[in-house]
Motif scaffolding. Sequence first.
Motif, PDB file in Angstrom:
ATOM      1  N   GLU A   1       0.817  -1.221   0.000  1.00 13.48           N
ATOM      2  CA  GLU A   1       0.000   0.000   0.000  1.00 13.48           C
ATOM      3  C   GLU A   1       0.854   1.276   0.000  1.00 13.48           C
ATOM      4  O   GLU A   1       0.570   2.228  -0.738  1.00 13.48           O
ATOM      5  CB  GLU A   1      -0.962  -0.008   1.190  1.00 13.48           C
ATOM      6  CG  GLU A   1      -1.960   1.133   1.065  1.00 13.48           C
ATOM      7  CD  GLU A   1      -3.039   1.133   2.132  1.00 13.48           C
ATOM      8  OE1 GLU A   1      -3.268   0.073   2.751  1.00 13.48           O
ATOM      9  OE2 GLU A   1      -3.640   2.207   2.331  1.00 13.48           O
ATOM     10  N   GLU A   2       1.904   1.279   0.807  1.00  9.21           N
ATOM     11  CA  GLU A   2       2.752   2.483   0.897  1.00  9.21           C
ATOM     12  C   GLU A   2       3.304   2.860  -0.490  1.00  9.21           C
ATOM     13  O   GLU A   2       3.298   4.029  -0.887  1.00  9.21           O
ATOM     14  CB  GLU A   2       3.903   2.200   1.872  1.00  9.21           C
ATOM     15  CG  GLU A   2       4.788   3.400   2.100  1.00  9.21           C
ATOM     16  CD  GLU A   2       6.112   3.028   2.764  1.00  9.21           C
ATOM     17  OE1 GLU A   2       6.195   1.960   3.412  1.00  9.21           O
ATOM     18  OE2 GLU A   2       7.076   3.816   2.591  1.00  9.21           O
TER      19      GLU A   2
ATOM     20  N   ARG B   1       0.582   4.270  -2.772  1.00  7.75           N
ATOM     21  CA  ARG B   1       0.257   5.668  -2.460  1.00  7.75           C
ATOM     22  C   ARG B   1       1.339   6.592  -3.017  1.00  7.75           C
ATOM     23  O   ARG B   1       1.064   7.694  -3.464  1.00  7.75           O
ATOM     24  CB  ARG B   1       0.124   5.858  -0.952  1.00  7.75           C
ATOM     25  CG  ARG B   1      -1.052   5.094  -0.392  1.00  7.75           C
ATOM     26  CD  ARG B   1      -1.655   5.694   0.856  1.00  7.75           C
ATOM     27  NE  ARG B   1      -2.788   4.879   1.273  1.00  7.75           N
ATOM     28  CZ  ARG B   1      -3.990   4.908   0.697  1.00  7.75           C
ATOM     29  NH1 ARG B   1      -4.237   5.742  -0.287  1.00  7.75           N
ATOM     30  NH2 ARG B   1      -4.952   4.113   1.116  1.00  7.75           N
ATOM     31  N   ARG B   2       2.587   6.106  -2.988  1.00  8.89           N
ATOM     32  CA  ARG B   2       3.690   6.957  -3.455  1.00  8.89           C
ATOM     33  C   ARG B   2       3.746   7.027  -4.980  1.00  8.89           C
ATOM     34  O   ARG B   2       4.010   8.075  -5.552  1.00  8.89           O
ATOM     35  CB  ARG B   2       4.999   6.380  -2.898  1.00  8.89           C
ATOM     36  CG  ARG B   2       6.186   7.270  -3.136  1.00  8.89           C
ATOM     37  CD  ARG B   2       7.417   6.768  -2.390  1.00  8.89           C
ATOM     38  NE  ARG B   2       7.261   6.835  -0.946  1.00  8.89           N
ATOM     39  CZ  ARG B   2       7.999   6.161  -0.064  1.00  8.89           C
ATOM     40  NH1 ARG B   2       8.937   5.348  -0.490  1.00  8.89           N
ATOM     41  NH2 ARG B   2       7.804   6.283   1.218  1.00  8.89           N
TER      42      ARG B   2
ATOM     43  N   GLY C   1       1.352   5.398  -7.334  1.00 13.41           N
ATOM     44  CA  GLY C   1       0.173   5.042  -8.131  1.00 13.41           C
ATOM     45  C   GLY C   1       0.215   3.561  -8.476  1.00 13.41           C
ATOM     46  O   GLY C   1       1.184   2.859  -8.178  1.00 13.41           O
ATOM     47  N   THR C   2      -0.850   3.091  -9.123  1.00 14.15           N
ATOM     48  CA  THR C   2      -0.951   1.643  -9.340  1.00 14.15           C
ATOM     49  C   THR C   2       0.009   1.135 -10.415  1.00 14.15           C
ATOM     50  O   THR C   2       0.459  -0.004 -10.383  1.00 14.15           O
ATOM     51  CB  THR C   2      -2.374   1.260  -9.793  1.00 14.15           C
ATOM     52  OG1 THR C   2      -2.673   1.988 -10.994  1.00 14.15           O
ATOM     53  CG2 THR C   2      -3.405   1.562  -8.722  1.00 14.15           C
TER      54      THR C   2
END
Length: 417
Positions: free
Chosen positions: A70-71, A74-75, A77-78
């Motif tokens: 997840e981190e 968030r940094r 994008g997918t």
Amino acid sequence: MRAEQLATAVDTDPRYSGIARLREETRFYDAVIDEIDGRRIRIGEHWLTDWASCNYLGFDLEPQIIGAVEEQLRRWGTHPSWSRMLGNPRLYPVIEERLAALLGAPDTLVLPTITQIHLSVIPALAGQGTILIDSRAHKTIWDGCVFARAQGATLTRFRTLDELADRLAEATTSPILVCMDGVNSMTGNIPDVRRYLDLCRAHGAVLYIDDAHGFGVIGARSEDETSPYGTMGNSIIRYCGESYDDVVLVGGFSKAYSSLLAFLALPTVLKNRLKSAAAPYLYSGPSPTASLATVLAGFDVNAERGDKLRADLHRMSMRVLNHVRGLGVFTPNTDDTPIIELPIALDRDLVDVSELLWERGLFVTLAPYPGVPRDQVGFRVQVTAANTDEQIDELNAVIGELAAAGVFQEAREGSAS
Ligand SMILES: Cc1ncc(COP(=O)(O)O)c(C=O)c1O
């Protein structure tokens, strides 16, 4: 209608008809998995134990690795979406440096899949030269070699070290590339890389070796190793105590590291050449961020607990192999890796055997002709660190039952069985 004409061409092509039959008549093709629980999977109403997974270290289920995604999402994008030629999230150089350090290799280049690597890198390296391919090499290597032949390379197969020596002596164009599997994806066996490399070096050839199944499982031998798989899982060149001189090592994270990414270990000069010649670097979409994140977290878990996981993987693989060998059943696996192929007796039909396996709750990889020679038709199980001893008991019981019913081939003279 044109689509039907095209479909008939596929159906009547002997290269595909064996697989097409399994697709229609067994439940082991195109299965839709509704749920997983460790190495148990649910297909519709049926719970089966998954022996088809190549997630050898169990990283697909490892909370520390799942938690690392997840981190990075968030940094970054997918999905970065730039081709690697255009732009690379910082994660890329970090992965390539950590991988080079782990392998003890001069440099590394990562691309999404091994299939893409073979199709683009083999033609780029071979040019108008000579390719010698081991007849047991993986289909994706073969496809890369055929593509190289279409672009001017000469392609010849070899079956044994003696044949390789003859073909090397006869080669008239250079560069010379010798292409083969590391840990073989069907037999699970480990080639004697030192002898192949001695020959390559004596004839000015480069060994191009695909260790998709060895990376993460076998590695540098050491006096304090936790199992005969060696240490660190840093692949076949280190396992065999060899140097990377005259070697291009290919490997992947999609098996032991449970991530969509693959790599080449190679000298920097070659890496830089490939950056202008390999289509997946120049033009393809890259691996998703989640996979880059799970590779990095996988390095951490490998450093912290990898050798312990490999010790367990070896112990459970030996429980199956010792049982198979004790029953006098033939398996080509003589090197004790977690890939256990069980060819069926020549008078048995793979579709019938697959139905029995399904009823007994085993999900396996079927090996039909012509993907394998007729006398190797059967099925394969892979042990992973996420299996339990109860599941091994269950598997061994079914193997015992099938052996008593004469489903398997008997151990051959000179095989480990
Ligand atoms: C020896 C070998 N090479 C290549 C591949 C394909 O790898 P990828 O999924 O990274 O294209 C496999 C997959 O099973 C394999 O066993």
